[in-house]
Scaffold this motif. Structure first.
Motif, PDB file in Angstrom:
ATOM      1  N   GLU A   1       0.829  -1.211   0.000  1.00  0.00           N
ATOM      2  CA  GLU A   1       0.000   0.000   0.000  1.00  0.00           C
ATOM      3  C   GLU A   1       0.862   1.258   0.000  1.00  0.00           C
ATOM      4  OE1 GLU A   1      -3.181  -0.125  -0.316  1.00  0.00           O
ATOM      5  OE2 GLU A   1      -3.740  -2.134   0.328  1.00  0.00           O
ATOM      6  N   THR A   2       1.875   1.263   0.881  1.00  0.00           N
ATOM      7  CA  THR A   2       2.816   2.386   0.980  1.00  0.00           C
ATOM      8  C   THR A   2       4.182   1.764   1.261  1.00  0.00           C
ATOM      9  OG1 THR A   2       2.737   2.672   3.372  1.00  0.00           O
ATOM     10  CG2 THR A   2       1.004   3.781   2.114  1.00  0.00           C
ATOM     11  N   ALA A   3       5.197   2.593   1.488  1.00  0.00           N
ATOM     12  CA  ALA A   3       6.541   2.065   1.715  1.00  0.00           C
ATOM     13  C   ALA A   3       6.582   1.114   2.903  1.00  0.00           C
ATOM     14  CB  ALA A   3       7.513   3.219   1.928  1.00  0.00           C
ATOM     15  N   ASP A   4       5.756   1.352   3.944  1.00  0.00           N
ATOM     16  CA  ASP A   4       5.845   0.511   5.145  1.00  0.00           C
ATOM     17  C   ASP A   4       4.553  -0.237   5.454  1.00  0.00           C
ATOM     18  OD1 ASP A   4       4.171   2.489   6.074  1.00  0.00           O
ATOM     19  OD2 ASP A   4       5.476   3.168   7.699  1.00  0.00           O
ATOM     20  N   THR A   5       3.616  -0.277   4.532  1.00  0.00           N
ATOM     21  CA  THR A   5       2.306  -0.881   4.834  1.00  0.00           C
ATOM     22  C   THR A   5       1.873  -1.820   3.712  1.00  0.00           C
ATOM     23  OG1 THR A   5       1.708   1.089   6.106  1.00  0.00           O
ATOM     24  CG2 THR A   5      -0.089  -0.364   5.445  1.00  0.00           C
ATOM     25  N   VAL A   6       1.405  -2.984   4.128  1.00  0.00           N
ATOM     26  CA  VAL A   6       1.064  -4.051   3.184  1.00  0.00           C
ATOM     27  C   VAL A   6      -0.321  -4.588   3.534  1.00  0.00           C
ATOM     28  CG1 VAL A   6       1.638  -6.488   2.752  1.00  0.00           C
ATOM     29  CG2 VAL A   6       3.449  -4.757   2.690  1.00  0.00           C
TER      30      VAL A   6
ATOM     31  N   SER B   1       5.297  -7.065  13.176  1.00  0.00           N
ATOM     32  CA  SER B   1       4.625  -6.434  12.027  1.00  0.00           C
ATOM     33  C   SER B   1       5.560  -6.397  10.813  1.00  0.00           C
ATOM     34  CB  SER B   1       4.120  -5.039  12.400  1.00  0.00           C
ATOM     35  OG  SER B   1       5.135  -4.274  13.007  1.00  0.00           O
ATOM     36  N   GLU B   2       6.852  -6.252  11.027  1.00  0.00           N
ATOM     37  CA  GLU B   2       7.797  -6.295   9.897  1.00  0.00           C
ATOM     38  C   GLU B   2       7.796  -7.677   9.256  1.00  0.00           C
ATOM     39  OE1 GLU B   2      11.496  -5.037  11.569  1.00  0.00           O
ATOM     40  OE2 GLU B   2      10.887  -2.925  11.608  1.00  0.00           O
ATOM     41  N   ALA B   3       7.786  -8.721  10.096  1.00  0.00           N
ATOM     42  CA  ALA B   3       7.775 -10.088   9.551  1.00  0.00           C
ATOM     43  C   ALA B   3       6.493 -10.341   8.758  1.00  0.00           C
ATOM     44  CB  ALA B   3       7.914 -11.105  10.685  1.00  0.00           C
ATOM     45  N   LEU B   4       5.359  -9.847   9.267  1.00  0.00           N
ATOM     46  CA  LEU B   4       4.102 -10.018   8.529  1.00  0.00           C
ATOM     47  C   LEU B   4       4.163  -9.282   7.195  1.00  0.00           C
ATOM     48  CD1 LEU B   4       1.592  -9.633  11.501  1.00  0.00           C
ATOM     49  CD2 LEU B   4       1.994 -11.726  10.184  1.00  0.00           C
ATOM     50  N   CYS B   5       4.741  -8.086   7.210  1.00  0.00           N
ATOM     51  CA  CYS B   5       4.817  -7.303   5.966  1.00  0.00           C
ATOM     52  C   CYS B   5       5.746  -7.957   4.942  1.00  0.00           C
ATOM     53  CB  CYS B   5       5.268  -5.868   6.251  1.00  0.00           C
ATOM     54  SG  CYS B   5       3.973  -4.872   7.006  1.00  0.00           S
ATOM     55  N   ARG B   6       6.686  -8.771   5.412  1.00  0.00           N
ATOM     56  CA  ARG B   6       7.599  -9.465   4.481  1.00  0.00           C
ATOM     57  C   ARG B   6       6.967 -10.719   3.874  1.00  0.00           C
ATOM     58  NH1 ARG B   6      11.635  -8.465   8.426  1.00  0.00           N
ATOM     59  NH2 ARG B   6      11.346 -10.580   9.234  1.00  0.00           N
ATOM     60  N   ALA B   7       5.823 -11.163   4.423  1.00  0.00           N
ATOM     61  CA  ALA B   7       5.223 -12.420   3.950  1.00  0.00           C
ATOM     62  C   ALA B   7       4.868 -12.311   2.465  1.00  0.00           C
ATOM     63  CB  ALA B   7       3.972 -12.733   4.776  1.00  0.00           C
ATOM     64  N   GLU B   8       5.122 -13.381   1.744  1.00  0.00           N
ATOM     65  CA  GLU B   8       4.871 -13.420   0.300  1.00  0.00           C
ATOM     66  C   GLU B   8       3.743 -14.407   0.017  1.00  0.00           C
ATOM     67  OE1 GLU B   8       6.168 -11.697  -2.086  1.00  0.00           O
ATOM     68  OE2 GLU B   8       7.816 -10.697  -1.008  1.00  0.00           O
ATOM     69  N   PRO B   9       3.069 -14.289  -1.122  1.00  0.00           N
ATOM     70  CA  PRO B   9       2.060 -15.288  -1.487  1.00  0.00           C
ATOM     71  C   PRO B   9       2.639 -16.698  -1.383  1.00  0.00           C
ATOM     72  CG  PRO B   9       1.930 -13.432  -2.975  1.00  0.00           C
ATOM     73  CD  PRO B   9       3.137 -13.191  -2.095  1.00  0.00           C
ATOM     74  N   GLY B  10       1.863 -17.574  -0.779  1.00  0.00           N
ATOM     75  CA  GLY B  10       2.314 -18.956  -0.567  1.00  0.00           C
ATOM     76  C   GLY B  10       2.858 -19.182   0.834  1.00  0.00           C
TER      77      GLY B  10
ATOM     78  N   ARG C   1     -12.057 -15.539   3.210  1.00  0.00           N
ATOM     79  CA  ARG C   1     -10.742 -14.879   3.117  1.00  0.00           C
ATOM     80  C   ARG C   1     -10.735 -13.602   3.947  1.00  0.00           C
ATOM     81  NH1 ARG C   1      -7.755 -15.574  -2.547  1.00  0.00           N
ATOM     82  NH2 ARG C   1      -7.922 -17.823  -2.625  1.00  0.00           N
ATOM     83  N   LEU C   2      -9.616 -13.379   4.601  1.00  0.00           N
ATOM     84  CA  LEU C   2      -9.458 -12.196   5.455  1.00  0.00           C
ATOM     85  C   LEU C   2      -8.430 -11.259   4.838  1.00  0.00           C
ATOM     86  CD1 LEU C   2      -9.143 -14.064   8.873  1.00  0.00           C
ATOM     87  CD2 LEU C   2     -11.194 -12.959   7.926  1.00  0.00           C
ATOM     88  N   HIS C   3      -8.697  -9.972   4.890  1.00  0.00           N
ATOM     89  CA  HIS C   3      -7.713  -8.983   4.475  1.00  0.00           C
ATOM     90  C   HIS C   3      -7.242  -8.246   5.725  1.00  0.00           C
ATOM     91  CE1 HIS C   3      -9.083  -9.613   0.330  1.00  0.00           C
ATOM     92  NE2 HIS C   3     -10.287  -9.627   0.859  1.00  0.00           N
ATOM     93  N   HIS C   4      -5.926  -8.136   5.859  1.00  0.00           N
ATOM     94  CA  HIS C   4      -5.340  -7.400   6.984  1.00  0.00           C
ATOM     95  C   HIS C   4      -4.318  -6.423   6.427  1.00  0.00           C
ATOM     96  CE1 HIS C   4      -7.050  -9.803  10.252  1.00  0.00           C
ATOM     97  NE2 HIS C   4      -6.850 -10.855   9.499  1.00  0.00           N
ATOM     98  N   THR C   5      -4.402  -5.184   6.874  1.00  0.00           N
ATOM     99  CA  THR C   5      -3.472  -4.154   6.413  1.00  0.00           C
ATOM    100  C   THR C   5      -2.540  -3.844   7.566  1.00  0.00           C
ATOM    101  OG1 THR C   5      -5.125  -3.331   4.893  1.00  0.00           O
ATOM    102  CG2 THR C   5      -3.311  -1.831   5.432  1.00  0.00           C
ATOM    103  N   VAL C   6      -1.251  -4.129   7.368  1.00  0.00           N
ATOM    104  CA  VAL C   6      -0.284  -4.097   8.464  1.00  0.00           C
ATOM    105  C   VAL C   6       0.783  -3.047   8.184  1.00  0.00           C
ATOM    106  CG1 VAL C   6       1.311  -5.467   9.866  1.00  0.00           C
ATOM    107  CG2 VAL C   6      -0.619  -6.589   8.735  1.00  0.00           C
ATOM    108  N   ARG C   7       1.022  -2.201   9.175  1.00  0.00           N
ATOM    109  CA  ARG C   7       2.123  -1.233   9.077  1.00  0.00           C
ATOM    110  C   ARG C   7       3.313  -1.775   9.854  1.00  0.00           C
ATOM    111  NH1 ARG C   7       2.686   3.935  12.157  1.00  0.00           N
ATOM    112  NH2 ARG C   7       4.568   4.830  11.261  1.00  0.00           N
ATOM    113  N   ALA C   8       4.470  -1.793   9.227  1.00  0.00           N
ATOM    114  CA  ALA C   8       5.675  -2.352   9.850  1.00  0.00           C
ATOM    115  C   ALA C   8       6.235  -1.351  10.850  1.00  0.00           C
ATOM    116  CB  ALA C   8       6.714  -2.660   8.778  1.00  0.00           C
ATOM    117  N   VAL C   9       6.068  -1.664  12.157  1.00  0.00           N
ATOM    118  CA  VAL C   9       6.608  -0.775  13.197  1.00  0.00           C
ATOM    119  C   VAL C   9       7.589  -1.497  14.118  1.00  0.00           C
ATOM    120  CG1 VAL C   9       4.570   0.745  13.243  1.00  0.00           C
ATOM    121  CG2 VAL C   9       4.682  -1.211  14.802  1.00  0.00           C
ATOM    122  N   GLY C  10       7.627  -2.828  14.062  1.00  0.00           N
ATOM    123  CA  GLY C  10       8.490  -3.604  14.957  1.00  0.00           C
ATOM    124  C   GLY C  10       8.677  -4.996  14.396  1.00  0.00           C
TER     125      GLY C  10
END
Ligand SMILES: Cc1cc2nc3c(=O)[nH]c(=O)nc-3n(C[C@H](O)[C@H](O)[C@H](O)COP(=O)(O)OP(=O)(O)OC[C@H]3O[C@@H](n4cnc5c(N)ncnc54)[C@H](O)[C@@H]3O)c2cc1C
Ligand code: FES
Length: 269
Positions: A18-23, A76-85, A64-73
């Motif tokens: 979504e943005t530089a730090d949000t997925v 949340s950083e690990a979640l933002c790094r998650a890739e399809p699969g 299906r669930l959609h979650h929008t996560v901002r990497a602050v720690g």
């Protein structure tokens, strides 16, 4: 279908930056399916081997669930790094839901930063109302233009709703307003005598917005806020999320303003 107290494996079906730090992650159940989430509720998302954090649903499409996560720690950083699969552990649904947008009446959504994420399903519900049900105004405040969330949704929302965005630091070329999101209230296309307000963002922003709405005649009973405190269990057991008389994982995160006003003056423990 189950309401899990231990994480259930969900697969990352889609990942949208979504943005530089949000997925925004779309999570699909692998085998076990959690009970249906309602807008405003949250899940405890477990990044395997890293940790678990509460995250609201920013959209619900069937199971299906959609979650929008901002990497602050770290989590949340690990979640933002998650890739399809990849796999994410999910437990929930937890907490209270937003009230449904009224069948007839105006809807005012006021968000600060990542606070727009829990409000996205409210916008979807308000847009799904039959034409003529009432107006929808979305007011969003960000630090800077690059922080704007849901760029893919904005053109869709703007077809049927008023969407106003303000920023603290405009940078070159920003055509819109600069300042606090409360300063957009004068331009909001909703009538205070028939408006229901949904607020999420930093607490000072929610306090200022609720105060201004009350001053303009919106009753406290038609103002709902989503609140955050540190969470561990998510089930009302550990006490980490206490805010005055409220356990926010159980009595919140969505709370009517009448219940939120006083405890919000208590500092976080
Ligand atoms: C009910 C609920 C719903 C939530 N929904 C969302 C959501 O939809 N999207 C989302 O991105 N986050 C959401 N959060 C916040 C999210 O849970 C935190 O960002 C996360 O717990 C941080 O954990 P971490 O391990 O990544 O960072 P930590 O290591 O715990 O924190 C890293 C740094 O970030 C700061 N920090 C922690 N939380 C926040 C925060 N919320 N805002 C700003 N700084 C923070 C900490 O003080 C610390 O300095 C929600 C929280 C609650 C309680
Ligand atoms: S997170 Fe344990 S009681 Fe709320």
């Amino acid at each position: 279908m189950t309401a899990a107290t231990t994480p259930v494996a969900y697969r990352v079906a889609d990942r949208r930056q979504e943005t530089a730090d949000t997925v925004t992650l779309t999570l699909a159940p692998a085998a076990r399916v959690l009970a249906p989430f309602r807008p405003g509720q949250f899940a405890m998302l477990y990044a395997f081997g890293v940790g678990e954090v509460p995250v609201s649903v920013s959209g619900i499409s069937g199971d299906r669930l959609h979650h929008t996560v901002r990497a602050v720690g770290k989590v949340s950083e690990a979640l933002c790094r998650a890739e399809p699969g990849n796999w994410v552990g999910v437990r929930g649904p937890y907490g209270t839901a937003w009230p449904s947008p009224p069948a007839e009446g105006d809807v005012l959504v006021v968000a600060g930063g990542i606070g727009l994420a829990p409000l996205r399903p409210v916008i979807d519900e308000a847009l799904a109302r039959p034409a003529g049900s009432g107006r929808l105004s979305v007011l969003a405040g960000y630090r800077e233009p690059a922080d704007q969330l849901f760029p893919a949704d904005l053109p869709v929302w703007r077809r049927r709703a008023q969407v106003l965005v303000t920023v603290d630091r405009p940078g070159p070329g920003w055509p819109g307003p600069v300042g606090l999101v409360t300063e957009l209230l004068d331009a909001a296309d909703c009538r205070t005598d028939r408006c229901t307000a949904f607020l999420c963002g930093p607490e000072p922003m929610m306090r200022a917005t609720a105060g201004e709405l009350l001053r303009r005649g919106v009753p406290a009973g038609r103002i709902a806020v989503s609140l955050e405190r540190n969470m561990r269990c998510g089930t009302g057991w550990c006490g980490h999320c206490q805010l005055g008389p409220l356990l926010l994982c159980r009595d919140g995160p969505v709370v009517g303003w009448a219940r939120a006003d006083e405890p919000l003056s208590v500092p976080e423990r």
